[in-house]
Design a protein around this motif. Structure first.
Motif, PDB file in Angstrom:
ATOM      1  N   ALA A  31       0.813  -1.221   0.000  1.00 41.50           N
ATOM      2  CA  ALA A  31       0.000   0.000   0.000  1.00 41.50           C
ATOM      3  C   ALA A  31       0.842   1.264   0.000  1.00 41.50           C
ATOM      4  CB  ALA A  31      -0.927  -0.007   1.215  1.00 41.50           C
ATOM      5  N   GLY A  32       1.894   1.289   0.826  1.00 42.09           N
ATOM      6  CA  GLY A  32       2.694   2.501   0.957  1.00 42.09           C
ATOM      7  C   GLY A  32       3.568   2.793  -0.237  1.00 42.09           C
ATOM      8  N   TYR A  33       4.083   1.757  -0.887  1.00 39.11           N
ATOM      9  CA  TYR A  33       4.951   1.953  -2.045  1.00 39.11           C
ATOM     10  C   TYR A  33       4.251   1.657  -3.364  1.00 39.11           C
ATOM     11  CZ  TYR A  33       8.826   2.387   1.212  1.00 39.11           C
ATOM     12  OH  TYR A  33       9.664   2.812   2.207  1.00 39.11           O
ATOM     13  N   GLY A  34       3.316   0.718  -3.364  1.00 36.45           N
ATOM     14  CA  GLY A  34       2.631   0.363  -4.594  1.00 36.45           C
ATOM     15  C   GLY A  34       1.244   0.952  -4.747  1.00 36.45           C
ATOM     16  N   GLY A  35       0.710   1.557  -3.679  1.00 37.56           N
ATOM     17  CA  GLY A  35      -0.609   2.165  -3.748  1.00 37.56           C
ATOM     18  C   GLY A  35      -1.750   1.178  -3.797  1.00 37.56           C
ATOM     19  N   MET A  36      -1.521  -0.099  -3.496  1.00 39.30           N
ATOM     20  CA  MET A  36      -2.571  -1.117  -3.525  1.00 39.30           C
ATOM     21  C   MET A  36      -3.041  -1.397  -2.099  1.00 39.30           C
ATOM     22  SD  MET A  36      -1.114  -3.744  -6.438  1.00 39.30           S
ATOM     23  CE  MET A  36       0.594  -3.728  -5.862  1.00 39.30           C
ATOM     24  N   VAL A  37      -4.121  -0.732  -1.705  1.00 45.57           N
ATOM     25  CA  VAL A  37      -4.628  -0.847  -0.335  1.00 45.57           C
ATOM     26  C   VAL A  37      -5.491  -2.098  -0.235  1.00 45.57           C
ATOM     27  CG1 VAL A  37      -5.949   0.274   1.488  1.00 45.57           C
ATOM     28  CG2 VAL A  37      -4.572   1.659  -0.087  1.00 45.57           C
ATOM     29  N   SER A  38      -4.903  -3.142   0.295  1.00 44.20           N
ATOM     30  CA  SER A  38      -5.587  -4.424   0.398  1.00 44.20           C
ATOM     31  C   SER A  38      -6.253  -4.570   1.756  1.00 44.20           C
ATOM     32  CB  SER A  38      -4.591  -5.573   0.184  1.00 44.20           C
ATOM     33  OG  SER A  38      -5.188  -6.813   0.467  1.00 44.20           O
ATOM     34  N   VAL A  39      -7.473  -5.095   1.762  1.00 42.84           N
ATOM     35  CA  VAL A  39      -8.174  -5.437   2.995  1.00 42.84           C
ATOM     36  C   VAL A  39      -8.299  -6.960   3.090  1.00 42.84           C
ATOM     37  CG1 VAL A  39     -10.253  -4.960   4.376  1.00 42.84           C
ATOM     38  CG2 VAL A  39      -9.445  -3.270   2.759  1.00 42.84           C
ATOM     39  N   GLY A  40      -7.507  -7.666   2.276  1.00 38.24           N
ATOM     40  CA  GLY A  40      -7.654  -9.112   2.233  1.00 38.24           C
ATOM     41  C   GLY A  40      -6.359  -9.890   2.314  1.00 38.24           C
ATOM     42  N   GLN A  41      -5.312  -9.293   2.900  1.00 34.85           N
ATOM     43  CA  GLN A  41      -4.061 -10.043   3.026  1.00 34.85           C
ATOM     44  C   GLN A  41      -4.181 -11.229   3.970  1.00 34.85           C
ATOM     45  OE1 GLN A  41      -2.906  -8.648   0.151  1.00 34.85           O
ATOM     46  NE2 GLN A  41      -1.002  -9.406   1.043  1.00 34.85           N
ATOM     47  N   GLN A  42      -5.242 -11.235   4.772  1.00 33.31           N
ATOM     48  CA  GLN A  42      -5.474 -12.398   5.628  1.00 33.31           C
ATOM     49  C   GLN A  42      -5.739 -13.658   4.809  1.00 33.31           C
ATOM     50  OE1 GLN A  42      -7.273  -9.618   5.652  1.00 33.31           O
ATOM     51  NE2 GLN A  42      -9.455 -10.031   5.451  1.00 33.31           N
ATOM     52  N   ALA A  43      -6.062 -13.494   3.533  1.00 32.49           N
ATOM     53  CA  ALA A  43      -6.212 -14.669   2.668  1.00 32.49           C
ATOM     54  C   ALA A  43      -4.907 -15.452   2.606  1.00 32.49           C
ATOM     55  CB  ALA A  43      -6.634 -14.237   1.259  1.00 32.49           C
TER      56      ALA A  43
ATOM     57  N   ALA B  55      -1.024 -16.222  -4.972  1.00 37.86           N
ATOM     58  CA  ALA B  55      -1.011 -14.828  -5.422  1.00 37.86           C
ATOM     59  C   ALA B  55      -0.896 -14.733  -6.940  1.00 37.86           C
ATOM     60  CB  ALA B  55       0.145 -14.080  -4.757  1.00 37.86           C
ATOM     61  N   VAL B  56      -0.090 -15.619  -7.530  1.00 35.43           N
ATOM     62  CA  VAL B  56       0.032 -15.651  -8.996  1.00 35.43           C
ATOM     63  C   VAL B  56      -1.315 -15.965  -9.625  1.00 35.43           C
ATOM     64  CG1 VAL B  56       1.056 -16.914 -10.929  1.00 35.43           C
ATOM     65  CG2 VAL B  56       2.485 -16.219  -8.994  1.00 35.43           C
ATOM     66  N   ALA B  57      -2.066 -16.899  -9.022  1.00 32.20           N
ATOM     67  CA  ALA B  57      -3.370 -17.289  -9.565  1.00 32.20           C
ATOM     68  C   ALA B  57      -4.410 -16.185  -9.391  1.00 32.20           C
ATOM     69  CB  ALA B  57      -3.847 -18.571  -8.890  1.00 32.20           C
ATOM     70  N   LEU B  58      -4.339 -15.448  -8.271  1.00 34.62           N
ATOM     71  CA  LEU B  58      -5.341 -14.417  -7.991  1.00 34.62           C
ATOM     72  C   LEU B  58      -5.038 -13.094  -8.682  1.00 34.62           C
ATOM     73  CD1 LEU B  58      -5.902 -14.934  -4.150  1.00 34.62           C
ATOM     74  CD2 LEU B  58      -7.428 -15.618  -6.010  1.00 34.62           C
ATOM     75  N   ALA B  59      -3.778 -12.825  -8.965  1.00 35.22           N
ATOM     76  CA  ALA B  59      -3.382 -11.524  -9.500  1.00 35.22           C
ATOM     77  C   ALA B  59      -4.148 -11.111 -10.749  1.00 35.22           C
ATOM     78  CB  ALA B  59      -1.872 -11.512  -9.748  1.00 35.22           C
ATOM     79  N   PRO B  60      -4.312 -11.991 -11.751  1.00 34.81           N
ATOM     80  CA  PRO B  60      -5.054 -11.550 -12.948  1.00 34.81           C
ATOM     81  C   PRO B  60      -6.470 -11.083 -12.649  1.00 34.81           C
ATOM     82  CG  PRO B  60      -3.875 -13.602 -13.374  1.00 34.81           C
ATOM     83  CD  PRO B  60      -3.794 -13.357 -11.905  1.00 34.81           C
ATOM     84  N   LEU B  61      -7.052 -11.574 -11.554  1.00 32.06           N
ATOM     85  CA  LEU B  61      -8.403 -11.173 -11.178  1.00 32.06           C
ATOM     86  C   LEU B  61      -8.402  -9.873 -10.384  1.00 32.06           C
ATOM     87  CD1 LEU B  61     -11.468 -11.695 -10.839  1.00 32.06           C
ATOM     88  CD2 LEU B  61     -10.897 -13.080  -8.829  1.00 32.06           C
ATOM     89  N   VAL B  62      -7.670  -9.845  -9.265  1.00 29.22           N
ATOM     90  CA  VAL B  62      -7.774  -8.702  -8.356  1.00 29.22           C
ATOM     91  C   VAL B  62      -7.042  -7.468  -8.870  1.00 29.22           C
ATOM     92  CG1 VAL B  62      -8.110 -10.192  -6.355  1.00 29.22           C
ATOM     93  CG2 VAL B  62      -5.791  -9.484  -6.973  1.00 29.22           C
TER      94      VAL B  62
ATOM     95  N   GLY C 126      -8.282   1.082  -6.359  1.00 26.49           N
ATOM     96  CA  GLY C 126      -8.871   1.850  -5.273  1.00 26.49           C
ATOM     97  C   GLY C 126      -9.752   1.019  -4.366  1.00 26.49           C
ATOM     98  N   GLY C 127     -10.960   1.556  -4.100  1.00 25.44           N
ATOM     99  CA  GLY C 127     -11.877   0.866  -3.213  1.00 25.44           C
ATOM    100  C   GLY C 127     -12.323  -0.473  -3.743  1.00 25.44           C
ATOM    101  N   GLN C 128     -12.432  -0.612  -5.061  1.00 26.18           N
ATOM    102  CA  GLN C 128     -12.814  -1.902  -5.634  1.00 26.18           C
ATOM    103  C   GLN C 128     -11.755  -2.957  -5.347  1.00 26.18           C
ATOM    104  OE1 GLN C 128     -13.376  -0.926  -9.779  1.00 26.18           O
ATOM    105  NE2 GLN C 128     -15.549  -0.469  -9.503  1.00 26.18           N
ATOM    106  N   PHE C 129     -10.474  -2.574  -5.417  1.00 21.12           N
ATOM    107  CA  PHE C 129      -9.402  -3.513  -5.094  1.00 21.12           C
ATOM    108  C   PHE C 129      -9.488  -3.930  -3.629  1.00 21.12           C
ATOM    109  CE2 PHE C 129      -5.109  -4.265  -3.439  1.00 21.12           C
ATOM    110  CZ  PHE C 129      -4.678  -5.282  -4.274  1.00 21.12           C
ATOM    111  N   ALA C 130      -9.718  -2.962  -2.744  1.00 17.47           N
ATOM    112  CA  ALA C 130      -9.804  -3.268  -1.312  1.00 17.47           C
ATOM    113  C   ALA C 130     -10.935  -4.247  -1.031  1.00 17.47           C
ATOM    114  CB  ALA C 130      -9.992  -1.972  -0.519  1.00 17.47           C
ATOM    115  N   VAL C 131     -12.114  -3.982  -1.575  1.00 17.07           N
ATOM    116  CA  VAL C 131     -13.266  -4.854  -1.352  1.00 17.07           C
ATOM    117  C   VAL C 131     -13.042  -6.214  -2.012  1.00 17.07           C
ATOM    118  CG1 VAL C 131     -15.727  -5.176  -1.797  1.00 17.07           C
ATOM    119  CG2 VAL C 131     -14.867  -2.937  -1.090  1.00 17.07           C
ATOM    120  N   GLY C 132     -12.460  -6.212  -3.214  1.00 14.40           N
ATOM    121  CA  GLY C 132     -12.223  -7.465  -3.917  1.00 14.40           C
ATOM    122  C   GLY C 132     -11.290  -8.392  -3.163  1.00 14.40           C
ATOM    123  N   THR C 133     -10.239  -7.852  -2.587  1.00 16.00           N
ATOM    124  CA  THR C 133      -9.315  -8.694  -1.820  1.00 16.00           C
ATOM    125  C   THR C 133      -9.982  -9.245  -0.567  1.00 16.00           C
ATOM    126  OG1 THR C 133      -8.435  -6.696  -0.742  1.00 16.00           O
ATOM    127  CG2 THR C 133      -7.250  -7.530  -2.675  1.00 16.00           C
ATOM    128  N   TRP C 134     -10.846  -8.447   0.051  1.00 13.55           N
ATOM    129  CA  TRP C 134     -11.570  -8.934   1.235  1.00 13.55           C
ATOM    130  C   TRP C 134     -12.518 -10.069   0.865  1.00 13.55           C
ATOM    131  CZ3 TRP C 134     -16.952  -8.308   2.230  1.00 13.55           C
ATOM    132  CH2 TRP C 134     -17.346  -8.760   3.495  1.00 13.55           C
TER     133      TRP C 134
END
Length: 363
Positions: free
Chosen positions: A70-82, A116-123, A128-136
């Motif tokens: 999030a801090g360097y790449g700007g990808m605010v994830s709410v789903g790293q618990q996955a 992560a390789v398998a999920l990356a093409p999707l998420v 922005g907010g769609q990425f955060a919700v999608g990861t959750w």
């Protein structure tokens, strides 16, 4: 994309651009020595101290990985618990199929990287907010799948039985050493990333992805690589959490509270800095040990502190030292130096829209 260092003032040749100075060289050497000395902790401290330090190192891994994302790449994830949960349950799965326990712990981050390789093409199609919700949503879906798998204990959880036969002090020492090795490896990986021009390109994506792409930055591969790195790190944290506690449940290991903890550590320490998340992890660890028994009031307190920092000190605790003392501990940015050794810095855009006089583009 070609990345060039900032141009110093044109007043003769009195100024020069430097990656490091005496402070960063001394601090880097000190951190290397500290890292080596930490391997001796199980020989001189009680078992309880070893286990507590293991928990602290896991928090450091989580803070640094979320800050990288999030801090360097700007990808605010709410789903790293996955990845945290997947790393833990992969360890359970591998031990059930005959893999020795600590080898399973070491292999679990690799499996999380594959996920992560398998999920990356999707998420990564989301922003922005769609990425955060999608990861959750992905994390919740994985939690449900694991809870339905009776072979992994279902909703009641599972134990890491492969370590039950090892003498407790020795088990905690082995877990500590493995956690320390993972933590140092991931810290070095982030430093190397930030010192490479790839790190600057990622920060350009964070600030404005479309503008970065128009300048020739290959946004998709860079975001993909950072997402996979964060998945590996969080998977390692999950496997190590299991090795440290020996028992997990889907609702806890896949819980969104992990994101709350990571966000708290990074926000309080300093988003988009290398040193800040380390400070935030240490502070959170101290608060957890002191107030975790307060239940809901503890969580309310964490939320109130995070809101206060977001409003009144958005660049975190590290900014108090870095701004007033022009201080940085690791050579991950550029510094404008006078020939006399005096540091002037240069103005660089900060994640919160402010500026830094340290010559770093990261804070």
């Amino acid at each position: 994309m070609s990345i060039t260092a900032p141009t110093p003032p044109a007043a003769g040749h009195a100024w020069t651009i430097s990656r490091s100075d005496r402070t960063t060289r001394a601090a880097s050497a000190g951190l290397v020595v500290l890292g080596l000395l930490l391997f001796a902790v199980p020989f001189g401290f009680r078992t309880n101290v070893v286990q507590q330090l293991t928990s602290l190192f896991i928090l450091l891994i989580l803070a640094v990985m979320w800050n990288a994302l999030a801090g360097y790449g700007g990808m605010v994830s709410v789903g790293q618990q996955a990845f945290i949960g997947f790393g833990a349950y992969t360890t359970i799965f591998l031990t059930q199929h005959g893999v020795t326990t600590y080898l399973a712990v070491a292999l679990a981050p690799v499996a999380s990287g594959v996920l992560a390789v398998a999920l990356a093409p999707l998420v990564l199609r989301l922003r922005g907010g769609q990425f955060a919700v999608g990861t959750w949503v992905v994390a919740e879906a994985l939690a449900l799948l694991v809870a339905l798998d009776k072979g992994l204990g279902g909703g009641t959880g599972a134990s890491l039985r492969g370590l039950s036969g090892i003498e407790p002090d020795l088990r905690r020492a082995f877990t500590y050493w493995l956690t320390l090795a993972f933590m140092l490896s991931l810290l070095v990986a982030v430093v190397v990333l930030l010192r490479h021009r790839t790190g600057i390109a990622l920060q350009a994506i964070r600030d404005d992805e479309d503008a970065a792409a128009s300048l020739g930055v290959r946004t998709a591969p860079l975001k993909f690589g950072l997402y996979v790195l964060a998945g590996i790190g969080c998977g390692a944290a999950g496997a190590l959490t299991l090795a440290n506690s020996l028992f997990i449940q889907p609702q806890s290991i896949f819980g969104v509270q992990w994101t709350a903890y990571m966000l708290f550590m990074v926000l309080v320490g300093g988003l988009g800095t290398f040193e800040g998340p380390v400070i935030g992890a240490v502070l959170y660890f101290a608060l957890q040990n002191q107030f975790a028994e307060q239940g809901a009031w503890y969580l309310i307190g964490l939320g109130a502190i995070a809101v206060a920092f977001a409003l009144f000190l958005p660049r975190g605790l590290w900014s108090l030292a870095s701004d007033r003392l022009n201080l940085r501990l690791l050579p991950v940015g550029y510094n404008l130096l006078h020939r006399t050794g005096r540091s002037a810095g240069s103005s660089a855009q900060a994640p919160d829209g402010g500026t830094s006089s340290r010559g770093e583009s990261t804070s």
